[in-house]
Write a protein that holds these residues in place. Structure first.
Motif, PDB file in Angstrom:
ATOM      1  N   SER A 162      77.630 -15.980  10.417  1.00 17.85           N
ATOM      2  CA  SER A 162      78.487 -15.399   9.398  1.00 17.85           C
ATOM      3  C   SER A 162      79.951 -15.536   9.810  1.00 17.85           C
ATOM      4  O   SER A 162      80.292 -15.461  11.004  1.00 17.85           O
ATOM      5  CB  SER A 162      78.131 -13.919   9.205  1.00 17.85           C
ATOM      6  OG  SER A 162      79.071 -13.277   8.372  1.00 17.85           O
ATOM      7  N   ASP A 163      80.826 -15.773   8.848  1.00 14.92           N
ATOM      8  CA  ASP A 163      82.260 -15.898   9.131  1.00 14.92           C
ATOM      9  C   ASP A 163      82.868 -14.568   9.593  1.00 14.92           C
ATOM     10  O   ASP A 163      83.886 -14.560  10.295  1.00 14.92           O
ATOM     11  CB  ASP A 163      83.001 -16.379   7.879  1.00 14.92           C
ATOM     12  CG  ASP A 163      82.534 -17.759   7.434  1.00 14.92           C
ATOM     13  OD1 ASP A 163      81.992 -18.498   8.284  1.00 14.92           O
ATOM     14  OD2 ASP A 163      82.687 -18.089   6.247  1.00 14.92           O
ATOM     15  N   LYS A 164      82.265 -13.453   9.238  1.00 12.86           N
ATOM     16  CA  LYS A 164      82.827 -12.151   9.550  1.00 12.86           C
ATOM     17  C   LYS A 164      82.134 -11.454  10.714  1.00 12.86           C
ATOM     18  O   LYS A 164      82.711 -10.563  11.340  1.00 12.86           O
ATOM     19  CB  LYS A 164      82.761 -11.245   8.306  1.00 12.86           C
ATOM     20  CG  LYS A 164      83.552 -11.809   7.122  1.00 12.86           C
ATOM     21  CD  LYS A 164      83.439 -10.887   5.917  1.00 12.86           C
ATOM     22  CE  LYS A 164      84.239 -11.431   4.730  1.00 12.86           C
ATOM     23  NZ  LYS A 164      84.124 -10.554   3.538  1.00 12.86           N
ATOM     24  N   ASN A 165      80.927 -11.866  11.014  1.00 15.39           N
ATOM     25  CA  ASN A 165      80.159 -11.213  12.070  1.00 15.39           C
ATOM     26  C   ASN A 165      79.380 -12.274  12.826  1.00 15.39           C
ATOM     27  O   ASN A 165      78.438 -12.856  12.286  1.00 15.39           O
ATOM     28  CB  ASN A 165      79.223 -10.150  11.471  1.00 15.39           C
ATOM     29  CG  ASN A 165      78.527  -9.320  12.539  1.00 15.39           C
ATOM     30  OD1 ASN A 165      78.578  -9.652  13.731  1.00 15.39           O
ATOM     31  ND2 ASN A 165      77.881  -8.236  12.120  1.00 15.39           N
ATOM     32  N   ARG A 170      74.115 -16.733   8.563  1.00 16.70           N
ATOM     33  CA  ARG A 170      74.271 -16.893   7.123  1.00 16.70           C
ATOM     34  C   ARG A 170      72.997 -17.516   6.556  1.00 16.70           C
ATOM     35  O   ARG A 170      72.525 -18.544   7.023  1.00 16.70           O
ATOM     36  CB  ARG A 170      75.461 -17.795   6.800  1.00 16.70           C
ATOM     37  CG  ARG A 170      76.803 -17.144   7.091  1.00 16.70           C
ATOM     38  CD  ARG A 170      77.944 -17.955   6.508  1.00 16.70           C
ATOM     39  NE  ARG A 170      77.842 -18.102   5.055  1.00 16.70           N
ATOM     40  CZ  ARG A 170      78.790 -18.643   4.303  1.00 16.70           C
ATOM     41  NH1 ARG A 170      79.901 -19.104   4.878  1.00 16.70           N
ATOM     42  NH2 ARG A 170      78.637 -18.749   2.998  1.00 16.70           N
TER      43      ARG A 170
END
Length: 269
Positions: A162-165, A170
């Motif tokens: 994931s780009d945020k975590n 993803r």
């Protein structure tokens, strides 16, 4: 004295116009043979096998027969399929040589039976019957004249975080790659067949008695060739025709014919 005048030639009843052909001079064309190593794509023989097929069947006869006169046979192939089961990798490629396979065959024997009925002056009867057969043979490495080749297709899949975590993958984003190799399908060719056959009535009948069923036991040696289209590099001579050019195509770099020496007064001494 006899008649010395020759007999006039026979006059044809239905003459047509004709033209006498003129003989033409012919000779071989001169050729040049430069060496070459071409890569050719041709059918190559994978295997030539003799398959023994044993079948038994009962054929009804209508009208009934009193005597079998003649039986002729032909074989028709409907399927010749090679199924590989063991492989050997070729160098560091994704291509493999087949070193063991199952050879599936199926088809039918077409029989033409000629027989006589009970009528003393009856017509000769004819019965056509198609006797089906199927089976398989085991081919090992020593049975192959040229080993078949199979290219294996493959696919890969890449996952992303994931780009945020960075601890969560993803599930909506993937990278795919598919490598597809299309192979030449091995195929069969009918070479011939040898038949050994026993035909008889399943019920004992006396002379001039009728029987309406013919039981047959057939042993057939089936000769099959298996081929596959492959690429091979061969050592050969390329044949190029060469024609006498005369003065055409002569350049300054071409060897010139030797010129005759001029005459001198001393040549006559």
């Amino acid at each position: 004295m006899g008649n010395c005048n020759p007999k006039p030639p026979f006059d044809p009843a239905c003459p047509v116009e004709s033209t006498q052909q003129i003989p033409l001079f012919d000779e071989a064309v001169d050729s040049v043979f430069p060496p070459s190593r071409p890569i050719i794509k041709v059918p190559v023989t994978v295997a030539e096998r003799t398959l023994q097929i044993v079948v038994e069947s009962e054929i009804p006869l209508s009208p009934a027969a009193t005597e079998i006169k003649r039986v002729t046979k032909n074989v028709f192939l409907e399927q010749v399929k090679l199924v590989p089961v063991r492989f050997r990798r070729i160098a560091n490629t994704d291509y493999f040589e087949v070193i063991r396979a199952k050879l599936f065959v199926s088809g039918f024997i077409r029989k033409n039976i000629e027989y006589s009925s009970a009528a003393c002056q009856g017509t000769l009867r004819d019965r056509i019957a198609d006797v089906e057969f199927s089976g398989f043979a085991e081919l090992t490495e020593g049975d192959f004249i040229t080993t078949p080749i199979v290219g294996i297709s493959d696919s890969s899949k890449a996952h992303f975080l994931s780009d945020k975590n960075d601890q969560v993958p993803r599930l909506d984003k993937y990278f795919f790659q598919n490598l597809v190799k299309y192979n030449e399908q091995p195929y069969g060719e009918l070479l011939g067949a040898n038949f050994y056959e026993l035909d008889f009535s399943p019920e004992r009948v006396g002379p001039e008695e009728e029987f309406d069923t013919l039981r047959e036991k057939i042993v057939m040696d089936l000769y099959v060739k298996v081929l596959q289209v492959q690429q091979h590099q061969v050592q050969s001579l390329r044949v190029i025709p060469r024609f006498p050019e005369g003065t055409l195509g002569v350049t300054s770099s071409d060897p010139q014919p030797e010129q005759p020496k001029p005459c001198s007064p001393c040549d006559d001494d």
